[in-house]
Design a protein around this motif. Structure first.
Motif, PDB file in Angstrom:
ATOM      1  N   THR A 148      -1.261 -64.385 -67.893  1.00  0.00           N
ATOM      2  CA  THR A 148      -1.619 -65.776 -68.182  1.00  0.00           C
ATOM      3  C   THR A 148      -3.118 -65.877 -68.459  1.00  0.00           C
ATOM      4  O   THR A 148      -3.912 -65.047 -68.016  1.00  0.00           O
ATOM      5  CB  THR A 148      -1.228 -66.721 -67.022  1.00  0.00           C
ATOM      6  OG1 THR A 148      -1.790 -66.204 -65.822  1.00  0.00           O
ATOM      7  CG2 THR A 148       0.275 -66.818 -66.868  1.00  0.00           C
ATOM      8  N   GLY A 149      -3.481 -66.903 -69.229  1.00  0.00           N
ATOM      9  CA  GLY A 149      -4.870 -67.081 -69.616  1.00  0.00           C
ATOM     10  C   GLY A 149      -5.104 -66.551 -71.025  1.00  0.00           C
ATOM     11  O   GLY A 149      -4.159 -66.213 -71.736  1.00  0.00           O
ATOM     12  N   TYR A 171      -0.289 -70.251 -71.325  1.00  0.00           N
ATOM     13  CA  TYR A 171      -0.513 -71.299 -70.324  1.00  0.00           C
ATOM     14  C   TYR A 171       0.304 -71.051 -69.063  1.00  0.00           C
ATOM     15  O   TYR A 171      -0.149 -71.327 -67.955  1.00  0.00           O
ATOM     16  CB  TYR A 171      -0.130 -72.671 -70.914  1.00  0.00           C
ATOM     17  CG  TYR A 171      -0.921 -73.051 -72.137  1.00  0.00           C
ATOM     18  CD1 TYR A 171      -2.324 -72.978 -72.146  1.00  0.00           C
ATOM     19  CD2 TYR A 171      -0.282 -73.484 -73.297  1.00  0.00           C
ATOM     20  CE1 TYR A 171      -3.045 -73.329 -73.283  1.00  0.00           C
ATOM     21  CE2 TYR A 171      -1.000 -73.840 -74.427  1.00  0.00           C
ATOM     22  CZ  TYR A 171      -2.379 -73.757 -74.407  1.00  0.00           C
ATOM     23  OH  TYR A 171      -3.087 -74.108 -75.526  1.00  0.00           O
ATOM     24  N   SER A 172       1.515 -70.585 -69.237  1.00  0.00           N
ATOM     25  CA  SER A 172       2.355 -70.337 -68.059  1.00  0.00           C
ATOM     26  C   SER A 172       3.309 -69.192 -68.376  1.00  0.00           C
ATOM     27  O   SER A 172       3.731 -69.022 -69.532  1.00  0.00           O
ATOM     28  CB  SER A 172       3.146 -71.594 -67.680  1.00  0.00           C
ATOM     29  OG  SER A 172       4.099 -71.890 -68.674  1.00  0.00           O
ATOM     30  N   LEU A 173       3.624 -68.406 -67.356  1.00  0.00           N
ATOM     31  CA  LEU A 173       4.562 -67.294 -67.520  1.00  0.00           C
ATOM     32  C   LEU A 173       5.265 -67.101 -66.179  1.00  0.00           C
ATOM     33  O   LEU A 173       4.700 -66.575 -65.223  1.00  0.00           O
ATOM     34  CB  LEU A 173       3.801 -66.026 -67.946  1.00  0.00           C
ATOM     35  CG  LEU A 173       4.625 -64.742 -68.144  1.00  0.00           C
ATOM     36  CD1 LEU A 173       5.806 -64.959 -69.061  1.00  0.00           C
ATOM     37  CD2 LEU A 173       3.735 -63.629 -68.718  1.00  0.00           C
ATOM     38  N   ASP A 174       6.506 -67.582 -66.106  1.00  0.00           N
ATOM     39  CA  ASP A 174       7.225 -67.607 -64.829  1.00  0.00           C
ATOM     40  C   ASP A 174       8.489 -66.763 -64.908  1.00  0.00           C
ATOM     41  O   ASP A 174       9.219 -66.805 -65.903  1.00  0.00           O
ATOM     42  CB  ASP A 174       7.596 -69.046 -64.465  1.00  0.00           C
ATOM     43  CG  ASP A 174       6.358 -69.893 -64.249  1.00  0.00           C
ATOM     44  OD1 ASP A 174       5.450 -69.413 -63.550  1.00  0.00           O
ATOM     45  OD2 ASP A 174       6.287 -71.007 -64.803  1.00  0.00           O
ATOM     46  N   VAL A 175       8.739 -66.032 -63.829  1.00  0.00           N
ATOM     47  CA  VAL A 175       9.950 -65.213 -63.727  1.00  0.00           C
ATOM     48  C   VAL A 175      10.820 -65.850 -62.646  1.00  0.00           C
ATOM     49  O   VAL A 175      10.423 -65.923 -61.482  1.00  0.00           O
ATOM     50  CB  VAL A 175       9.599 -63.756 -63.345  1.00  0.00           C
ATOM     51  CG1 VAL A 175      10.871 -62.919 -63.236  1.00  0.00           C
ATOM     52  CG2 VAL A 175       8.633 -63.156 -64.358  1.00  0.00           C
ATOM     53  N   ILE A 176      11.985 -66.341 -63.047  1.00  0.00           N
ATOM     54  CA  ILE A 176      12.818 -67.128 -62.134  1.00  0.00           C
ATOM     55  C   ILE A 176      14.182 -66.468 -62.005  1.00  0.00           C
ATOM     56  O   ILE A 176      14.885 -66.296 -63.004  1.00  0.00           O
ATOM     57  CB  ILE A 176      12.990 -68.563 -62.687  1.00  0.00           C
ATOM     58  CG1 ILE A 176      11.623 -69.223 -62.852  1.00  0.00           C
ATOM     59  CG2 ILE A 176      13.906 -69.399 -61.782  1.00  0.00           C
ATOM     60  CD1 ILE A 176      11.550 -70.213 -63.982  1.00  0.00           C
ATOM     61  N   ARG A 177      14.554 -66.090 -60.777  1.00  0.00           N
ATOM     62  CA  ARG A 177      15.885 -65.515 -60.575  1.00  0.00           C
ATOM     63  C   ARG A 177      16.832 -66.588 -60.050  1.00  0.00           C
ATOM     64  O   ARG A 177      16.490 -67.349 -59.153  1.00  0.00           O
ATOM     65  CB  ARG A 177      15.852 -64.334 -59.589  1.00  0.00           C
ATOM     66  CG  ARG A 177      17.255 -63.732 -59.399  1.00  0.00           C
ATOM     67  CD  ARG A 177      17.286 -62.646 -58.352  1.00  0.00           C
ATOM     68  NE  ARG A 177      16.822 -61.359 -58.837  1.00  0.00           N
ATOM     69  CZ  ARG A 177      17.588 -60.480 -59.495  1.00  0.00           C
ATOM     70  NH1 ARG A 177      18.842 -60.765 -59.787  1.00  0.00           N
ATOM     71  NH2 ARG A 177      17.090 -59.312 -59.857  1.00  0.00           N
ATOM     72  N   VAL A 186       7.884 -68.753 -70.824  1.00  0.00           N
ATOM     73  CA  VAL A 186       6.499 -68.587 -71.237  1.00  0.00           C
ATOM     74  C   VAL A 186       6.098 -69.716 -72.180  1.00  0.00           C
ATOM     75  O   VAL A 186       6.889 -70.139 -73.024  1.00  0.00           O
ATOM     76  CB  VAL A 186       6.286 -67.190 -71.883  1.00  0.00           C
ATOM     77  CG1 VAL A 186       7.171 -66.982 -73.101  1.00  0.00           C
ATOM     78  CG2 VAL A 186       4.832 -66.937 -72.231  1.00  0.00           C
ATOM     79  N   SER A 187       4.876 -70.203 -71.984  1.00  0.00           N
ATOM     80  CA  SER A 187       4.335 -71.181 -72.919  1.00  0.00           C
ATOM     81  C   SER A 187       2.935 -70.746 -73.309  1.00  0.00           C
ATOM     82  O   SER A 187       2.221 -70.126 -72.513  1.00  0.00           O
ATOM     83  CB  SER A 187       4.289 -72.580 -72.288  1.00  0.00           C
ATOM     84  OG  SER A 187       3.368 -72.606 -71.216  1.00  0.00           O
ATOM     85  N   GLY A 188       2.557 -71.035 -74.542  1.00  0.00           N
ATOM     86  CA  GLY A 188       1.234 -70.629 -75.004  1.00  0.00           C
ATOM     87  C   GLY A 188       0.867 -71.329 -76.291  1.00  0.00           C
ATOM     88  O   GLY A 188       1.678 -72.047 -76.878  1.00  0.00           O
ATOM     89  N   LYS A 265       0.228 -81.972 -67.933  1.00  0.00           N
ATOM     90  CA  LYS A 265       0.384 -81.085 -69.081  1.00  0.00           C
ATOM     91  C   LYS A 265      -0.221 -79.731 -68.769  1.00  0.00           C
ATOM     92  O   LYS A 265      -1.405 -79.498 -68.944  1.00  0.00           O
ATOM     93  CB  LYS A 265      -0.330 -81.676 -70.280  1.00  0.00           C
ATOM     94  CG  LYS A 265       0.518 -82.634 -71.006  1.00  0.00           C
ATOM     95  CD  LYS A 265       0.092 -82.704 -72.429  1.00  0.00           C
ATOM     96  CE  LYS A 265       0.803 -83.849 -73.090  1.00  0.00           C
ATOM     97  NZ  LYS A 265       0.135 -84.218 -74.307  1.00  0.00           N
ATOM     98  N   ASN A 266       0.590 -78.864 -68.252  1.00  0.00           N
ATOM     99  CA  ASN A 266       0.082 -77.540 -67.889  1.00  0.00           C
ATOM    100  C   ASN A 266       0.897 -76.473 -68.576  1.00  0.00           C
ATOM    101  O   ASN A 266       1.040 -75.375 -68.109  1.00  0.00           O
ATOM    102  CB  ASN A 266       0.128 -77.357 -66.371  1.00  0.00           C
ATOM    103  CG  ASN A 266       1.536 -77.491 -65.844  1.00  0.00           C
ATOM    104  OD1 ASN A 266       2.451 -77.822 -66.596  1.00  0.00           O
ATOM    105  ND2 ASN A 266       1.717 -77.217 -64.572  1.00  0.00           N
ATOM    106  N   GLY A 267       1.473 -76.806 -69.715  1.00  0.00           N
ATOM    107  CA  GLY A 267       2.276 -75.814 -70.421  1.00  0.00           C
ATOM    108  C   GLY A 267       3.658 -75.660 -69.831  1.00  0.00           C
ATOM    109  O   GLY A 267       4.317 -74.665 -70.045  1.00  0.00           O
TER     110      GLY A 267
END
Lengths: 271, 271
Positions: A148-149, A171-177, A186-188, A265-267
Motif C-alpha cells: 500500500t502507498g 490506497y487499500s489492499l485487504d486479504v479477507i478469508r 485492492v483499490s488504487g 473516502k479511503n479507497g
C-alpha cells in the motif's frame, strides 16, 4: 453530438478481453456492434479499463459519441435487449464532450477471488482461482501491507507494458478469508498491465510460505518482474468499479460492498 | 466385485440433466464414459437424484460396481483427471453390495438462489434466477411455513410424474435474504419431479404479492398442479447434499453451511 457514458458488467469467460483483437471476440467489439445496430451510426466506445482475456467486470466504464435521439438514461435498457447474457450495461448517462474515461482522476477497485480448498468447486470455477494448498491469510495481509502507498511497481508489471512510468498508488489492499474463500480487495489510482494478477500471484506465494511477508519490500526495490510471483489466472479477477473524483460508478451489490455515504473516502468506497 | 459410492459436484449448465437421454449429453453418461475408461470395464453408475437439465449439484450421490484394484478412496482423484472441469467427484468410498442410493432413508438438501435486483448480474447468471420485481421475503417465509411437515404435494409436482404416492415430508424450508440475494433452503425426505422448482416459483409469486401466504394451504388442498405457481428456472437450483441415516454426504462448503456436530438433526445439517 452527445457523449454517453456506460457502466458495463460482464463475464469475461468467453471473451478475449476488452480491447478489439484481430483474432477473437472482445467486449469492446460486441458493444460497438450492438450500439451501432441500435443507433444506426458507426459507434466506437472508449473504455476505462482494458481488462485481460477471462477477467470480469461489475463496473467498467465506456463512453461513445452519438447523434441518436434516445434519451441518455435509456441507452442501458435499449442496448441490453441486443447484448448477449454475459454483457450487461447497468447504467447510462450523458457526460460533457471532453470527458474521457482514461484521462480523469479516478480510483479503481478490483477483487481477486481464491477458492482455497483441497477439491475444486465446479460452480465457481469461472469466477475464482482454485488453490489446493493451504494459504495463510494473515501472512498474505502482512505482505499486502508493504504494497500500500506510492511505489514503483515495476516488479509487479508485465514486461510487455508500454509505459516508462511504473509509479502507482495503492490506497487499500485487504486479504479477507471467509471459510474456503479468500478475497483480495485492492483499490488504487491506476494499475499497470497485469499488476493486480501479479500482486495476487505474489500474495499466494506468501500464503504458501514460499516468500516471507517482509520480502515484498525487496521485490519492490528490485524493480525486476522476475522477483515477484507468477501472474495469477485471469478468472479470479473482477473489476468491481471505478470512482471518478467523488462521482461513484459502481457495479452491482453482489460483492456486498459497504457504501455508506458517511464512510471516509479511503479507497474502500466500492467494497 | 465392489460397490463404490461417489459424491459428485457439477455445474449443470451444459448438460441435459443427470439421466442418460437420447439427445444431449448428461452427467450420468460422462461419469459412465470416464469410469469405464479408468477401469477398463463397462461401468453404469446409479444416481441418487436425477437432477433436471441445467440444475447443479454440490453433493449428488452415485454408486457403481467394479472389479478394479484402484483403492476405493482413490477413485475420486483418479476420475477427476479425466472429467471435464464442470464435473468433480469430491469423495469416493466402498459401500456394501446391497447399498442403493435411492432405496435408503435419507434427507435431501436443496438451495434455490434468486438475484432480486432491477438489473441482471452476468457473473451469477448461471447459478441464480433473476427476478427484477421486488420480492417480500417475509411473506415468502410465511408461505413457506405452510409447506413444512408431511403433506400431499400433488399441486407441487410436474403432471408428467410417474408416481401415485405424492406424499412427502419437508423438514425445513427457509427464505433468507442477504442484500439482493434470496436463498430458499429446503430439506426433506424426498422430492417429487420439479417439486423444489415449483415451490420456488410459488414462493416468488407470494413475494410479488400475487398470492397471499395463507393461500398455500388452499393450493396444497386442491391437489392440482395448475393451482401452484410456475416452475422456477433450473439454473437457480442446486442439490446441496444428501444425508443417509446419520451418514452425512456433503458437498463443498461454499454455501457456508453450519455443520457443527452438536447441532440437532432437524433437517438443517447440510446448510
Amino acid at each position: 453530438m452527445r457523449r454517453i457514458k456506460l457502466t458495463v458488467a460482464y463475464d469475461g469467460t468467453n471473451y478475449c478481453g476488452w480491447q478489439i483483437q484481430p483474432n477473437g471476440i472482445t467486449i469492446e467489439e460486441v458493444l460497438n456492434q450492438k450500439l451501432s445496430k441500435l443507433t444506426g451510426e458507426e459507434i466506437h466506445v472508449i473504455g476505462a479499463s482494458r481488462t485481460d482475456s477471462g477477467v470480469h467486470a461489475l463496473g467498467n466504464i465506456a463512453v461513445f459519441d452519438t447523434n441518436s435521439t434516445i434519451p441518455p438514461g435509456r441507452f442501458a435498457c435499449a442496448v441490453n435487449q441486443k447484448l448477449p447474457e454475459d454483457i450487461v450495461v447497468i447504467h447510462s448517462e450523458e457526460v460533457p464532450q471532453g470527458w474521457h474515461p482514461r484521462y480523469q482522476d479516478c480510483t479503481k477497485y478490483y477483487e481477486y477471488h481464491i477458492l482455497n480448498s483441497p477439491i475444486p468447486n465446479p460452480l465457481c470455477r469461472l469466477t475464482t482461482s482454485h488453490v489446493s494448498f493451504p494459504l495463510d491469510e494473515e501472512k498474505m495481509q502482512a505482505a499486502a501491507n508493504y504494497l500500500t502507498g506510492t511505489h514503483d511497481f515495476k516488479s509487479f508489471c508485465n514486461i510487455r507494458t508500454n509505459t516508462d512510468d511504473t509509479i502507482r498508488t495503492i490506497y487499500s489492499l485487504d486479504v479477507i478469508r471467509d471459510g474456503e474463500e479468500i478475497k483480495i480487495r485492492v483499490s488504487g489510482n491506476g494499475f499497470l498491465y497485469n499488476m493486480v494478477r501479479i500482486i495476487a500471484g505474489t500474495l499466494i506465494r506468501v500464503g504458501r510460505g514460499f516468500y516471507q511477508p517482509e520480502q515484498i519490500k525487496e521485490i519492490l526495490d528490485a524493480k525486476e518482474r522476475t522477483e515477484a510471483g507468477v501472474t495469477a489466472p485471469p478468472q479470479g479477477l473482477t473489476l468491481v468499479g471505478i470512482e471518478y473524483s467523488g462521482h461513484v460508478e459502481r457495479g452491482q451489490n453482489i460483492l456486498r460492498r459497504n457504501t455508506s455515504p458517511e464512510r471516509e473516502k479511503n479507497g474502500k468506497n466500492l467494497f
